[in-house]
Design a protein around this motif. Structure first.
Motif, PDB file in Angstrom:
ATOM      1  N   TYR A 133       0.816  -1.211   0.000  1.00 54.17           N
ATOM      2  CA  TYR A 133       0.000   0.000   0.000  1.00 54.17           C
ATOM      3  C   TYR A 133       0.855   1.269   0.000  1.00 54.17           C
ATOM      4  O   TYR A 133       0.337   2.366  -0.224  1.00 54.17           O
ATOM      5  CB  TYR A 133      -0.965  -0.004   1.177  1.00 54.17           C
ATOM      6  N   GLY A 134       2.132   1.117   0.261  1.00 56.84           N
ATOM      7  CA  GLY A 134       3.033   2.251   0.138  1.00 56.84           C
ATOM      8  C   GLY A 134       3.078   2.790  -1.276  1.00 56.84           C
ATOM      9  O   GLY A 134       3.307   3.987  -1.495  1.00 56.84           O
ATOM     10  N   TRP A 135       2.840   1.912  -2.270  1.00 56.41           N
ATOM     11  CA  TRP A 135       2.789   2.371  -3.660  1.00 56.41           C
ATOM     12  C   TRP A 135       1.613   3.305  -3.883  1.00 56.41           C
ATOM     13  O   TRP A 135       1.728   4.273  -4.649  1.00 56.41           O
ATOM     14  CB  TRP A 135       2.695   1.173  -4.608  1.00 56.41           C
ATOM     15  N   LEU A 136       0.488   3.051  -3.229  1.00 58.43           N
ATOM     16  CA  LEU A 136      -0.652   3.953  -3.351  1.00 58.43           C
ATOM     17  C   LEU A 136      -0.342   5.303  -2.719  1.00 58.43           C
ATOM     18  O   LEU A 136      -0.746   6.355  -3.228  1.00 58.43           O
ATOM     19  CB  LEU A 136      -1.888   3.347  -2.693  1.00 58.43           C
ATOM     20  N   GLY A 137       0.364   5.282  -1.579  1.00 61.27           N
ATOM     21  CA  GLY A 137       0.756   6.537  -0.948  1.00 61.27           C
ATOM     22  C   GLY A 137       1.670   7.350  -1.848  1.00 61.27           C
ATOM     23  O   GLY A 137       1.493   8.563  -2.009  1.00 61.27           O
ATOM     24  N   ALA A 138       2.651   6.680  -2.456  1.00 67.50           N
ATOM     25  CA  ALA A 138       3.567   7.369  -3.368  1.00 67.50           C
ATOM     26  C   ALA A 138       2.829   7.888  -4.601  1.00 67.50           C
ATOM     27  O   ALA A 138       3.087   8.995  -5.088  1.00 67.50           O
ATOM     28  CB  ALA A 138       4.688   6.418  -3.789  1.00 67.50           C
ATOM     29  N   PHE A 139       1.894   7.089  -5.096  1.00 69.97           N
ATOM     30  CA  PHE A 139       1.087   7.494  -6.247  1.00 69.97           C
ATOM     31  C   PHE A 139       0.270   8.746  -5.932  1.00 69.97           C
ATOM     32  O   PHE A 139       0.205   9.696  -6.727  1.00 69.97           O
ATOM     33  CB  PHE A 139       0.163   6.335  -6.635  1.00 69.97           C
ATOM     34  N   GLY A 140      -0.345   8.782  -4.747  1.00 72.90           N
ATOM     35  CA  GLY A 140      -1.141   9.938  -4.361  1.00 72.90           C
ATOM     36  C   GLY A 140      -0.305  11.206  -4.264  1.00 72.90           C
ATOM     37  O   GLY A 140      -0.733  12.284  -4.706  1.00 72.90           O
ATOM     38  N   ILE A 141       0.885  11.099  -3.700  1.00 70.90           N
ATOM     39  CA  ILE A 141       1.758  12.271  -3.602  1.00 70.90           C
ATOM     40  C   ILE A 141       2.158  12.759  -4.985  1.00 70.90           C
ATOM     41  O   ILE A 141       2.184  13.968  -5.259  1.00 70.90           O
ATOM     42  CB  ILE A 141       3.000  11.929  -2.760  1.00 70.90           C
ATOM     43  N   MET A 142       2.454  11.830  -5.900  1.00 68.17           N
ATOM     44  CA  MET A 142       2.845  12.231  -7.252  1.00 68.17           C
ATOM     45  C   MET A 142       1.711  12.974  -7.953  1.00 68.17           C
ATOM     46  O   MET A 142       1.946  13.984  -8.631  1.00 68.17           O
ATOM     47  CB  MET A 142       3.267  11.001  -8.070  1.00 68.17           C
ATOM     48  N   VAL A 143       0.489  12.489  -7.807  1.00 68.42           N
ATOM     49  CA  VAL A 143      -0.655  13.161  -8.425  1.00 68.42           C
ATOM     50  C   VAL A 143      -0.732  14.611  -7.958  1.00 68.42           C
ATOM     51  O   VAL A 143      -0.904  15.538  -8.761  1.00 68.42           O
ATOM     52  CB  VAL A 143      -1.962  12.416  -8.083  1.00 68.42           C
ATOM     53  N   THR A 144      -0.581  14.831  -6.656  1.00 69.95           N
ATOM     54  CA  THR A 144      -0.692  16.183  -6.102  1.00 69.95           C
ATOM     55  C   THR A 144       0.463  17.067  -6.537  1.00 69.95           C
ATOM     56  O   THR A 144       0.270  18.240  -6.889  1.00 69.95           O
ATOM     57  CB  THR A 144      -0.753  16.119  -4.567  1.00 69.95           C
ATOM     58  N   VAL A 145       1.681  16.531  -6.527  1.00 70.82           N
ATOM     59  CA  VAL A 145       2.851  17.346  -6.874  1.00 70.82           C
ATOM     60  C   VAL A 145       2.818  17.751  -8.347  1.00 70.82           C
ATOM     61  O   VAL A 145       3.162  18.893  -8.693  1.00 70.82           O
ATOM     62  CB  VAL A 145       4.149  16.588  -6.538  1.00 70.82           C
ATOM     63  N   VAL A 146       2.413  16.841  -9.229  1.00 70.23           N
ATOM     64  CA  VAL A 146       2.313  17.192 -10.651  1.00 70.23           C
ATOM     65  C   VAL A 146       1.260  18.282 -10.854  1.00 70.23           C
ATOM     66  O   VAL A 146       1.466  19.235 -11.613  1.00 70.23           O
ATOM     67  CB  VAL A 146       1.979  15.944 -11.495  1.00 70.23           C
ATOM     68  N   TRP A 147       0.143  18.148 -10.172  1.00 68.44           N
ATOM     69  CA  TRP A 147      -0.903  19.185 -10.233  1.00 68.44           C
ATOM     70  C   TRP A 147      -0.349  20.531  -9.768  1.00 68.44           C
ATOM     71  O   TRP A 147      -0.553  21.570 -10.413  1.00 68.44           O
ATOM     72  CB  TRP A 147      -2.087  18.754  -9.375  1.00 68.44           C
ATOM     73  N   LEU A 148       0.380  20.526  -8.659  1.00 69.95           N
ATOM     74  CA  LEU A 148       0.971  21.747  -8.122  1.00 69.95           C
ATOM     75  C   LEU A 148       1.945  22.369  -9.110  1.00 69.95           C
ATOM     76  O   LEU A 148       1.932  23.598  -9.337  1.00 69.95           O
ATOM     77  CB  LEU A 148       1.678  21.435  -6.798  1.00 69.95           C
ATOM     78  N   TYR A 149       2.793  21.555  -9.724  1.00 69.31           N
ATOM     79  CA  TYR A 149       3.785  22.060 -10.679  1.00 69.31           C
ATOM     80  C   TYR A 149       3.114  22.725 -11.881  1.00 69.31           C
ATOM     81  O   TYR A 149       3.515  23.815 -12.310  1.00 69.31           O
ATOM     82  CB  TYR A 149       4.678  20.911 -11.141  1.00 69.31           C
ATOM     83  N   VAL A 150       2.087  22.080 -12.426  1.00 71.43           N
ATOM     84  CA  VAL A 150       1.400  22.630 -13.598  1.00 71.43           C
ATOM     85  C   VAL A 150       0.719  23.955 -13.258  1.00 71.43           C
ATOM     86  O   VAL A 150       0.753  24.908 -14.055  1.00 71.43           O
ATOM     87  CB  VAL A 150       0.379  21.608 -14.143  1.00 71.43           C
ATOM     88  N   GLU A 151       0.123  24.049 -12.079  1.00 68.64           N
ATOM     89  CA  GLU A 151      -0.521  25.292 -11.680  1.00 68.64           C
ATOM     90  C   GLU A 151       0.502  26.413 -11.519  1.00 68.64           C
ATOM     91  O   GLU A 151       0.265  27.556 -11.937  1.00 68.64           O
ATOM     92  CB  GLU A 151      -1.298  25.091 -10.376  1.00 68.64           C
ATOM     93  N   ILE A 152       1.639  26.116 -10.918  1.00 70.20           N
ATOM     94  CA  ILE A 152       2.680  27.127 -10.753  1.00 70.20           C
ATOM     95  C   ILE A 152       3.237  27.529 -12.113  1.00 70.20           C
ATOM     96  O   ILE A 152       3.521  28.713 -12.364  1.00 70.20           O
ATOM     97  CB  ILE A 152       3.799  26.599  -9.832  1.00 70.20           C
ATOM     98  N   LEU A 153       3.387  26.569 -13.008  1.00 70.17           N
ATOM     99  CA  LEU A 153       3.865  26.865 -14.350  1.00 70.17           C
ATOM    100  C   LEU A 153       2.922  27.849 -15.041  1.00 70.17           C
ATOM    101  O   LEU A 153       3.361  28.795 -15.709  1.00 70.17           O
ATOM    102  CB  LEU A 153       3.968  25.567 -15.151  1.00 70.17           C
TER     103      LEU A 153
END
Length: 311
Positions: A281-301
């Protein structure tokens, strides 16, 4: 508590009682000890006590069991899984960057194919991961998602960099700063998720998604085309009071939302660890963080592009 990130919709991250239901969860062990033996000699007692003492001493001096030994989710193991996924994303981003810029030397124009392909494939894979994770965790799909997101991030970054030189470094540093500050505040206990704040966040998220959908539809039908168009970002490019871009106001609010989404992600990972979720289930945790960080990066861009809109 309601969650923002559907990656954490699995019961392992929510209800402590769910540890009895998710795949690999702990099963209640019988509390009734086996009947004790009643006939032992003095020598046998002494030997048993010595062996037990040696075993206890070995347990105290041994290093603590990690996620591999216990096959349970841990914060450290989830961190390493997150690092691994972002490594895949970086490799995909490099490929997306090169692919996007490859026709520039001949035609002077980049291609948007990596951007489109990576975005569509990433979206489909994310939906598959989210809706199948209750039955089985598939790390291979999460790896594929990271690669597709890398293609998307690399493509959009190269496209923006060609128009606004230096914007990718600025967006990357800003994203790392937001993630770092959010993580530090969460680790120190100064920022925590609450039911009231999460409810407000979810309402804001729904409103933002509706706004984004309306903006995309209007752009598709040419509502912002022509010489008098507000800019390349549709409604985001509209000027308030004749000087303040609406996209800047919305962008700041969205960055705050993304930061709170990270807080929820960290909180749900801690919940999974407390629930004794299986290591996978650690993979799901890592997946969730990646989804949020990519969203954050695109918004800042996008915020930076709006601020540098003179180009």
């Amino acid at each position: 508590m309601a969650l923002n990130n559907p990656a954490f919709s699995n019961p392992a991250f929510q209800d402590p009682k769910a540890v009895q239901t998710y795949p690999g969860g702990r099963q209640a062990a019988s509390l009734t000890p086996p009947p004790a033996q009643t006939q032992f000699s003095t020598a046998q007692h002494a030997g048993t006590d010595a062996a037990a003492q040696a075993h206890l001493e070995g347990m105290y001096t041994a290093p603590p069991a990690g996620a591999i030994e216990t096959d349970r989710m841990s914060t450290e193991d989830t961190v390493w899984k997150t690092v691994g996924l972002f490594a895949i994303l970086v490799v995909g981003a490099v490929a997306g960057w090169i692919w996007t810029m490859s026709p520039v030397a001949d035609t002077g124009q980049p291609t948007i194919m990596p951007w489109i392909i990576g975005g569509l494939v990433g979206f489909v894979l994310s939906m598959v991961v989210i809706f199948t994770s209750r039955k089985k965790i598939r790390p291979g799909l999460i790896f594929a998602y990271a690669a597709a997101e890398g293609l998307f991030v690399g493509g959009i970054s190269a496209y923006f960099e060609l128009i606004w030189p230096g914007i990718v470094v600025q967006a990357t540093l800003a994203t790392l700063s937001v993630v770092g500050v959010t993580l530090a505040l969460f680790a120190s206990g100064k920022v925590r998720a609450s039911a009231k704040a999460t409810k407000i966040f979810l309402i804001a998220m729904v409103g933002y998604l509706v706004f984004s959908l309306i903006n995309v539809v209007m752009m598709m039908f040419g509502a912002f085309s022509g010489p008098d168009s507000a800019g390349p970002f549709g409604i985001y490019s509209v000027q308030l009071f004749g000087w303040l871009p609406l996209g800047l106001v919305i962008g700041v609010l969205v960055v705050i939302m993304a930061a709170y989404s990270l807080v929820l992600d960290f909180d749900q990972i801690q919940q999974g660890v407390r629930n004794g979720a299986p290591r996978q289930y650690g993979w799901l945790g890592a997946f969730g963080i990646m989804v949020t960080v990519v969203w954050l990066y695109v918004e800042i861009l996008r915020i930076l592009a709006i601020l540098r809109g003179d180009n």
